[in-house]
Motif scaffolding. Structure first.
Motif, PDB file in Angstrom:
ATOM      1  N   GLN A   1       2.518  89.721 -23.885  1.00 50.33           N
ATOM      2  CA  GLN A   1       1.477  88.750 -24.201  1.00 50.33           C
ATOM      3  C   GLN A   1       2.136  87.390 -24.343  1.00 50.33           C
ATOM      4  OE1 GLN A   1      -1.337  89.547 -27.398  1.00 50.33           O
ATOM      5  NE2 GLN A   1      -0.587  91.661 -27.442  1.00 50.33           N
ATOM      6  N   ALA A   2       1.424  86.378 -23.925  1.00 50.68           N
ATOM      7  CA  ALA A   2       1.932  85.017 -24.077  1.00 50.68           C
ATOM      8  C   ALA A   2       0.838  84.145 -24.678  1.00 50.68           C
ATOM      9  CB  ALA A   2       2.361  84.455 -22.724  1.00 50.68           C
TER      10      ALA A   2
ATOM     11  N   MET B   1      -9.683  76.251 -14.241  1.00 48.84           N
ATOM     12  CA  MET B   1      -8.538  77.043 -13.815  1.00 48.84           C
ATOM     13  C   MET B   1      -8.225  78.127 -14.854  1.00 48.84           C
ATOM     14  SD  MET B   1      -4.874  75.503 -12.649  1.00 48.84           S
ATOM     15  CE  MET B   1      -4.776  74.587 -14.178  1.00 48.84           C
ATOM     16  N   ILE B   2      -8.280  77.769 -16.120  1.00 46.12           N
ATOM     17  CA  ILE B   2      -8.042  78.748 -17.186  1.00 46.12           C
ATOM     18  C   ILE B   2      -9.123  79.830 -17.146  1.00 46.12           C
ATOM     19  CG2 ILE B   2      -8.033  79.077 -19.691  1.00 46.12           C
ATOM     20  CD1 ILE B   2      -6.753  76.243 -19.878  1.00 46.12           C
TER      21      ILE B   2
ATOM     22  N   GLU C   1      -8.273  85.208 -23.948  1.00 46.02           N
ATOM     23  CA  GLU C   1      -8.853  84.351 -24.979  1.00 46.02           C
ATOM     24  C   GLU C   1      -8.422  82.930 -24.706  1.00 46.02           C
ATOM     25  OE1 GLU C   1      -8.679  85.371 -29.269  1.00 46.02           O
ATOM     26  OE2 GLU C   1      -7.374  86.986 -28.579  1.00 46.02           O
ATOM     27  N   CYS C   2      -9.279  82.001 -25.053  1.00 49.87           N
ATOM     28  CA  CYS C   2      -8.906  80.596 -24.953  1.00 49.87           C
ATOM     29  C   CYS C   2      -9.766  79.796 -25.919  1.00 49.87           C
ATOM     30  CB  CYS C   2      -9.085  80.076 -23.527  1.00 49.87           C
ATOM     31  SG  CYS C   2      -8.578  78.356 -23.350  1.00 49.87           S
ATOM     32  N   ASP C   3      -9.118  78.960 -26.691  1.00 51.00           N
ATOM     33  CA  ASP C   3      -9.817  78.069 -27.607  1.00 51.00           C
ATOM     34  C   ASP C   3      -9.563  76.634 -27.182  1.00 51.00           C
ATOM     35  OD1 ASP C   3     -10.821  80.035 -29.471  1.00 51.00           O
ATOM     36  OD2 ASP C   3      -8.751  80.284 -30.145  1.00 51.00           O
ATOM     37  N   LYS C   4     -10.619  75.827 -27.193  1.00 51.99           N
ATOM     38  CA  LYS C   4     -10.496  74.391 -26.984  1.00 51.99           C
ATOM     39  C   LYS C   4     -10.275  73.800 -28.368  1.00 51.99           C
ATOM     40  CE  LYS C   4     -12.738  71.068 -24.005  1.00 51.99           C
ATOM     41  NZ  LYS C   4     -13.967  70.806 -23.228  1.00 51.99           N
TER      42      LYS C   4
ATOM     43  N   LEU D   1      -2.589  85.224 -22.926  1.00 54.51           N
ATOM     44  CA  LEU D   1      -2.505  85.936 -21.655  1.00 54.51           C
ATOM     45  C   LEU D   1      -1.925  87.320 -21.868  1.00 54.51           C
ATOM     46  CD1 LEU D   1      -0.850  83.172 -19.416  1.00 54.51           C
ATOM     47  CD2 LEU D   1      -3.269  83.629 -19.697  1.00 54.51           C
ATOM     48  N   TYR D   2      -2.455  88.302 -21.176  1.00 53.24           N
ATOM     49  CA  TYR D   2      -1.843  89.624 -21.077  1.00 53.24           C
ATOM     50  C   TYR D   2      -1.242  89.693 -19.684  1.00 53.24           C
ATOM     51  CZ  TYR D   2      -4.273  91.517 -25.234  1.00 53.24           C
ATOM     52  OH  TYR D   2      -4.723  91.770 -26.505  1.00 53.24           O
ATOM     53  N   ILE D   3       0.051  89.994 -19.619  1.00 52.94           N
ATOM     54  CA  ILE D   3       0.751  89.971 -18.342  1.00 52.94           C
ATOM     55  C   ILE D   3       1.622  91.207 -18.171  1.00 52.94           C
ATOM     56  CG2 ILE D   3       0.733  87.483 -17.935  1.00 52.94           C
ATOM     57  CD1 ILE D   3       3.390  87.329 -19.460  1.00 52.94           C
ATOM     58  N   HIS D   4       1.874  91.543 -16.899  1.00 48.56           N
ATOM     59  CA  HIS D   4       2.724  92.693 -16.572  1.00 48.56           C
ATOM     60  C   HIS D   4       4.210  92.343 -16.638  1.00 48.56           C
ATOM     61  CE1 HIS D   4      -0.609  95.201 -15.231  1.00 48.56           C
ATOM     62  NE2 HIS D   4      -1.057  94.185 -14.531  1.00 48.56           N
ATOM     63  N   SER D   5       4.535  91.086 -16.291  1.00 44.72           N
ATOM     64  CA  SER D   5       5.948  90.725 -16.171  1.00 44.72           C
ATOM     65  C   SER D   5       6.137  89.223 -16.359  1.00 44.72           C
ATOM     66  CB  SER D   5       6.456  91.108 -14.780  1.00 44.72           C
ATOM     67  OG  SER D   5       5.800  90.314 -13.796  1.00 44.72           O
TER      68      SER D   5
END
Length: 133
Positions: free
Chosen positions: A45-46, A63-64, A72-75, A86-90
């Motif tokens: 996660q980032a 874009m987000i 998730e994203c907060d302004k 972000l949830y990411i694989h790598s």
């Protein structure tokens, strides 16, 4: 419903009726699943802080929104405009996303080591001025 009724010390019919009223008043807006992202290969996660370049706010926000790994994203106010999770694989996948975003914004990224508090709600008790739910 039986388990919930026991937790709140009400009968099942009373609990069902209260839930129905909360749904009608849009206090309960939805029901969700809590899935283990690692079971789907999202091992990282980032947290990404995003500050759009001049004139790029709308493009950056779109874009987000179009990035499926952004869960998730907060302004926000302050130095940044957006804080995204972000949830990411790598790390390579993160680099690809960040490279794309950085065309329109300044980016600061942190990798999540652990989450001592998973998203939770504040206490649901209200003061007597506000009334009861």
């Amino acid at each position: 419903m039986k388990d919930l009724s026991q937790q709140v010390n009400l009968s099942s019919p009373s609990t069902s009726e209260r839930l129905r009223r909360l749904e009608e008043r849009h206090i309960i807006r939805s029901y969700t699943l809590d899935l283990d992202q690692q079971a789907f290969g999202y091992n990282l996660q980032a947290i990404v802080r995003v500050k759009p370049r001049a004139g790029m706010l709308r493009i950056t926000e779109e874009m987000i929104q179009e990035t499926p790994e952004c869960v998730e994203c907060d302004k926000v106010t302050g130095d940044d405009c957006f804080i995204s999770r972000l949830y990411i694989h790598s790390m390579g996948q993160l680099d690809t996303i960040i490279d794309r975003w950085s065309e329109h914004a300044e980016i600061q990224t942190s990798i999540v080591k652990s989450s001592p508090i998973i998203r939770r709600f504040p206490p649901l008790m209200q003061s007597s001025k506000e009334g009861k739910i």
